[in-house]
Scaffold this active site. Sequence first.
Site, PDB file in Angstrom:
ATOM      1  N   CYS A   3      30.476  33.553 -24.673  1.00 10.94           N
ATOM      2  CA  CYS A   3      31.495  33.642 -25.068  1.00 10.94           C
ATOM      3  C   CYS A   3      31.753  33.473 -26.329  1.00 10.94           C
ATOM      4  O   CYS A   3      32.185  32.359 -26.909  1.00 10.94           O
ATOM      5  CB  CYS A   3      33.095  33.723 -23.718  1.00 10.94           C
ATOM      6  SG  CYS A   3      32.667  34.307 -21.910  1.00 10.94           S
ATOM      7  N   ARG A  39      26.787  35.331 -28.772  1.00 14.73           N
ATOM      8  CA  ARG A  39      27.566  33.738 -27.333  1.00 14.73           C
ATOM      9  C   ARG A  39      27.858  35.318 -26.603  1.00 14.73           C
ATOM     10  O   ARG A  39      27.997  34.044 -25.860  1.00 14.73           O
ATOM     11  CB  ARG A  39      28.590  33.403 -28.670  1.00 14.73           C
ATOM     12  CG  ARG A  39      28.702  32.769 -29.477  1.00 14.73           C
ATOM     13  CD  ARG A  39      29.716  32.128 -30.412  1.00 14.73           C
ATOM     14  NE  ARG A  39      30.662  30.829 -29.088  1.00 14.73           N
ATOM     15  CZ  ARG A  39      30.353  29.635 -29.244  1.00 14.73           C
ATOM     16  NH1 ARG A  39      29.640  29.822 -30.125  1.00 14.73           N
ATOM     17  NH2 ARG A  39      30.915  28.610 -28.105  1.00 14.73           N
ATOM     18  N   TRP A  70      30.171  36.352 -22.506  1.00 18.31           N
ATOM     19  CA  TRP A  70      29.042  36.641 -21.425  1.00 18.31           C
ATOM     20  C   TRP A  70      29.815  36.503 -20.163  1.00 18.31           C
ATOM     21  O   TRP A  70      30.552  35.240 -19.554  1.00 18.31           O
ATOM     22  CB  TRP A  70      28.730  35.013 -21.417  1.00 18.31           C
ATOM     23  CG  TRP A  70      27.229  35.171 -20.981  1.00 18.31           C
ATOM     24  CD1 TRP A  70      25.948  35.840 -21.117  1.00 18.31           C
ATOM     25  CD2 TRP A  70      26.792  33.968 -20.009  1.00 18.31           C
ATOM     26  NE1 TRP A  70      25.908  35.206 -20.159  1.00 18.31           N
ATOM     27  CE2 TRP A  70      25.527  34.099 -19.361  1.00 18.31           C
ATOM     28  CE3 TRP A  70      27.706  33.272 -19.245  1.00 18.31           C
ATOM     29  CZ2 TRP A  70      25.145  33.290 -18.393  1.00 18.31           C
ATOM     30  CZ3 TRP A  70      27.428  33.077 -18.103  1.00 18.31           C
ATOM     31  CH2 TRP A  70      26.105  32.698 -17.714  1.00 18.31           C
ATOM     32  N   ASN A  81      37.422  31.393 -23.444  1.00 18.12           N
ATOM     33  CA  ASN A  81      35.731  30.632 -23.258  1.00 18.12           C
ATOM     34  C   ASN A  81      36.001  29.927 -22.521  1.00 18.12           C
ATOM     35  O   ASN A  81      36.439  28.802 -23.375  1.00 18.12           O
ATOM     36  CB  ASN A  81      35.895  30.836 -24.760  1.00 18.12           C
ATOM     37  CG  ASN A  81      34.134  29.540 -24.324  1.00 18.12           C
ATOM     38  OD1 ASN A  81      33.344  29.843 -23.918  1.00 18.12           O
ATOM     39  ND2 ASN A  81      33.548  29.597 -25.869  1.00 18.12           N
ATOM     40  N   GLY A  82      35.119  29.800 -21.663  1.00 19.64           N
ATOM     41  CA  GLY A  82      34.453  28.770 -20.565  1.00 19.64           C
ATOM     42  C   GLY A  82      34.939  29.016 -19.282  1.00 19.64           C
ATOM     43  O   GLY A  82      35.052  30.443 -18.798  1.00 19.64           O
ATOM     44  N   GLU A 126       6.735  25.710 -24.034  1.00 18.26           N
ATOM     45  CA  GLU A 126       7.357  27.042 -24.612  1.00 18.26           C
ATOM     46  C   GLU A 126       7.416  28.005 -25.071  1.00 18.26           C
ATOM     47  O   GLU A 126       7.891  28.946 -24.745  1.00 18.26           O
ATOM     48  CB  GLU A 126       7.775  25.892 -25.883  1.00 18.26           C
ATOM     49  CG  GLU A 126       8.637  26.551 -27.397  1.00 18.26           C
ATOM     50  CD  GLU A 126      10.209  27.079 -26.804  1.00 18.26           C
ATOM     51  OE1 GLU A 126      10.643  26.596 -25.282  1.00 18.26           O
ATOM     52  OE2 GLU A 126      10.896  27.736 -27.310  1.00 18.26           O
ATOM     53  N   LYS A 152      10.138  31.517 -24.246  1.00 15.00           N
ATOM     54  CA  LYS A 152       9.702  32.341 -24.644  1.00 15.00           C
ATOM     55  C   LYS A 152       9.266  34.007 -24.107  1.00 15.00           C
ATOM     56  O   LYS A 152       9.986  34.338 -24.652  1.00 15.00           O
ATOM     57  CB  LYS A 152       8.901  31.873 -26.363  1.00 15.00           C
ATOM     58  CG  LYS A 152       8.948  31.611 -27.742  1.00 15.00           C
ATOM     59  CD  LYS A 152      10.567  31.169 -28.433  1.00 15.00           C
ATOM     60  CE  LYS A 152      11.145  30.651 -26.904  1.00 15.00           C
ATOM     61  NZ  LYS A 152      12.343  29.491 -27.418  1.00 15.00           N
ATOM     62  N   GLU A 184      12.449  35.043 -21.751  1.00 16.40           N
ATOM     63  CA  GLU A 184      13.249  35.355 -21.992  1.00 16.40           C
ATOM     64  C   GLU A 184      13.638  36.943 -22.340  1.00 16.40           C
ATOM     65  O   GLU A 184      14.764  37.256 -22.738  1.00 16.40           O
ATOM     66  CB  GLU A 184      13.947  34.004 -22.654  1.00 16.40           C
ATOM     67  CG  GLU A 184      13.447  33.949 -23.855  1.00 16.40           C
ATOM     68  CD  GLU A 184      13.810  32.795 -24.655  1.00 16.40           C
ATOM     69  OE1 GLU A 184      15.320  32.739 -24.572  1.00 16.40           O
ATOM     70  OE2 GLU A 184      13.408  31.248 -25.444  1.00 16.40           O
ATOM     71  N   HIS A 193      -4.538  22.729  -9.238  1.00 20.21           N
ATOM     72  CA  HIS A 193      -4.670  22.418  -8.155  1.00 20.21           C
ATOM     73  C   HIS A 193      -3.258  23.500  -7.507  1.00 20.21           C
ATOM     74  O   HIS A 193      -2.415  23.409  -6.749  1.00 20.21           O
ATOM     75  CB  HIS A 193      -3.591  21.115  -8.374  1.00 20.21           C
ATOM     76  CG  HIS A 193      -4.333  19.646  -8.878  1.00 20.21           C
ATOM     77  ND1 HIS A 193      -4.908  18.743  -8.160  1.00 20.21           N
ATOM     78  CD2 HIS A 193      -4.583  19.542  -9.664  1.00 20.21           C
ATOM     79  CE1 HIS A 193      -6.157  18.226  -8.447  1.00 20.21           C
ATOM     80  NE2 HIS A 193      -5.592  18.265  -9.854  1.00 20.21           N
ATOM     81  N   LYS A 220      23.343  32.263 -26.288  1.00 20.50           N
ATOM     82  CA  LYS A 220      22.824  31.449 -27.583  1.00 20.50           C
ATOM     83  C   LYS A 220      23.403  30.037 -26.876  1.00 20.50           C
ATOM     84  O   LYS A 220      22.362  28.871 -26.963  1.00 20.50           O
ATOM     85  CB  LYS A 220      23.260  31.640 -28.771  1.00 20.50           C
ATOM     86  CG  LYS A 220      22.647  30.722 -29.882  1.00 20.50           C
ATOM     87  CD  LYS A 220      21.195  30.858 -30.058  1.00 20.50           C
ATOM     88  CE  LYS A 220      20.521  29.830 -30.757  1.00 20.50           C
ATOM     89  NZ  LYS A 220      19.304  30.340 -30.218  1.00 20.50           N
TER      90      LYS A 220
HETATM   91  C1  F6R Z   1      15.549  29.668 -25.063  1.00 14.93           C
HETATM   92  C2  F6R Z   1      16.984  29.067 -25.239  1.00 14.93           C
HETATM   93  C3  F6R Z   1      17.121  27.528 -24.823  1.00 14.93           C
HETATM   94  C4  F6R Z   1      18.243  26.447 -25.128  1.00 14.93           C
HETATM   95  C5  F6R Z   1      18.715  25.415 -24.208  1.00 14.93           C
HETATM   96  C6  F6R Z   1      19.284  24.867 -25.342  1.00 14.93           C
HETATM   97  O1  F6R Z   1      14.960  29.973 -25.540  1.00 14.93           O
HETATM   98  O2  F6R Z   1      17.123  29.050 -26.668  1.00 14.93           O
HETATM   99  O3  F6R Z   1      16.564  27.392 -23.767  1.00 14.93           O
HETATM  100  O4  F6R Z   1      17.127  26.051 -25.431  1.00 14.93           O
HETATM  101  O5  F6R Z   1      19.954  26.908 -24.057  1.00 14.93           O
HETATM  102  O6  F6R Z   1      20.929  24.872 -26.160  1.00 14.93           O
HETATM  103  P1  F6R Z   1      21.143  23.409 -27.139  1.00 14.93           P
HETATM  104  O7  F6R Z   1      20.043  23.282 -27.982  1.00 14.93           O
HETATM  105  O8  F6R Z   1      21.432  24.699 -27.863  1.00 14.93           O
HETATM  106  O9  F6R Z   1      22.122  22.959 -26.248  1.00 14.93           O
END
Ligand code: F6R
Length: 610
Positions: free
Chosen positions: A2, A27, A73, A99-100, A483, A487, A490, A506, A605
């Site tokens: 948010c 956000r 969000w 936000n929260g 990773e 990527k 998501e 395994h 984000k």
């Molecule tokens: C994936 C991604 C998330 C963040 C995670 C942690 O692409 O962006 O998995 O890495 O939410 O966020 P931060 O690094 O801001 O604590």
Amino acid sequence: MCGIVGYIGSQQAYPILIEGLKRLEYRGYDSAGVALQNGKIHVYKKRGKVVELENFVGDAGVNATVGMGHTRWATHGEPSDLNSHPHSSRSGKFALIHNGIIENYAVLKEKLSRHGYTFESATDTEVLVQLIDFFSNEGAHNAEEAVRLALHEVVGAYGIVVMASDEPDQLIVARKGSPIVLGIGEGEYIVASDAAPIIAYTKDVIYLEEEGMAILRKDGYEIKTIGNIPRTPLLERIEMELETIEKGGYDYFMLKEIMEQPRSIAESIRGRVNKDNGVVWLGGLVDVQDRLRNARRVIFVACGTSWHAGLVAEYLFEDFARIPVEVEYASEFRYRNPIIYPDDVVIAISQSGETADTLAAIQLAKEAGALVMGVVNVVGSSIARGTEAGVYIHAGPEIGVASTKAFTSQVTVLTLMAVYIAQLRGTATPEMRSAMKELLNVPALVEKILESNDYIHSIAEEFRDATNFLYLGRGLNFPVALEGALKLKEISYIHAEGYPAAEMKHGPIALIDANMPVMFIATKDESYDKIVSNLQEVVTRGGRVIAVVSEGDTNIRDLAEFVIEVPQTNPLLTPLLTVIPQQLLSYHIAMMRGCDVDQPRNLAKSVTVE
Ligand code: F6R
């Protein structure tokens, strides 16, 4: 999660709020809304992105110099017009953005229902605005007191802005657990979840402290605690330029941020490595040198991509500094009653510096007396401020929801930290110093890999319709496999899993058939021969192999269907190179599938809720 923004001053509030919401949209983008004050509070809100709100408002043209906006969000209550913020009290006297999460909203709702309050949304936020209304009716002297009384009853996290119709020239702001930045301009103030909506107007900011409150009026402002104790504001100047939060000619932030990595990695290294002798210097750790020298153990706490960076660091810290390392999901660590010793070093890795679980994990570590440090991107964020020492990664603002340049900068900084701690503990070797000299060359190597973009695009064409993907790597390339898989899933919504390549036998090998693309990360290092065997096992079973290999590797070229070469470098630095093709491949596949790469469904984000 948010985004909130508020404006009070002499300009028209609406365009400033809409621009601010667009900057905060990463956000959360389930719905958006604004409230504008001109003797009466006008609320407009709409499910969907900010542009839907803009279309909805059209040229309604409310003439107002005070207002606030929200991009959501969804937590409590599905994304809908009704559940969008701002929420208004039943009397229409108060409007609020939040936000929260109000954790005890059900109890509060019941209490208010007993007093005749009814609710039109399914949100926790509406309960708070009605509670403010309740205290106002119960004799609170003014809106500020009503807000304070309501917040005393709230359990949970909040960053809020409140408007009251009969006190039109003010915004009431408060925070607990969710970030709030106040922009202090000339006769105008902008409040927001982060600095992005502010910097076009002013670089002078106040980071509202935990359990802090601000009253913004056209002619001045007050900072105090929620308990009404006045605080002396600490005015800070932010060093963020507007172009860093714009797309700069790219259609998507994600592509811009992938392409930016030669520069962002260079920024992470700048001034930290002596190019003549490879000695590392980290100013942010100077004050804690003794504790690092004598540390018993390092525990990394992080989530998502940042957790993957922690896994890379585990190899490097153990190898370089000969210190035992644990890498913990912050969300698991904090609820596990973990054993933490006072001579442990707990390092939070976080791009945003606001991730709720990571913040809670460091709180736990602080209470246990450990040294708590941060590896953070966003300057002035809660984790940066809540840790005793740390190193900023200096990747610049990352706006694409999928993390790319933050990962490479995190790995860069963690590599530097591993060597720095090795220097302190007397385990540094000439090989490490030469690796650090090679690190200085990594930005140029990344630049070279980015030249494969068109070729990777052509590989993406082949796999755009895949429904599953397997990512395999060993050693330092195992976290890169995780990773790569993250990527892809998501942003393209293709199911993908990452595994250590040796684990394939395994279980996951049962998945291999002609419909299973397998990404091998198989650069030349000590486990190279073993991973080639794993690759052969997949080829034998008809799997379609894409391999990221060291430049000049002819061996794998004969086995794999597609080979992406990365330049030779010190094997300890390879994750910085091998992750780049993963980012590009995911990006292109997602684009071909028509996905919104910058704002993938259901994500946001910065995850400021638990
Ligand atoms: C994936 C991604 C998330 C963040 C995670 C942690 O692409 O962006 O998995 O890495 O939410 O966020 P931060 O690094 O801001 O604590």
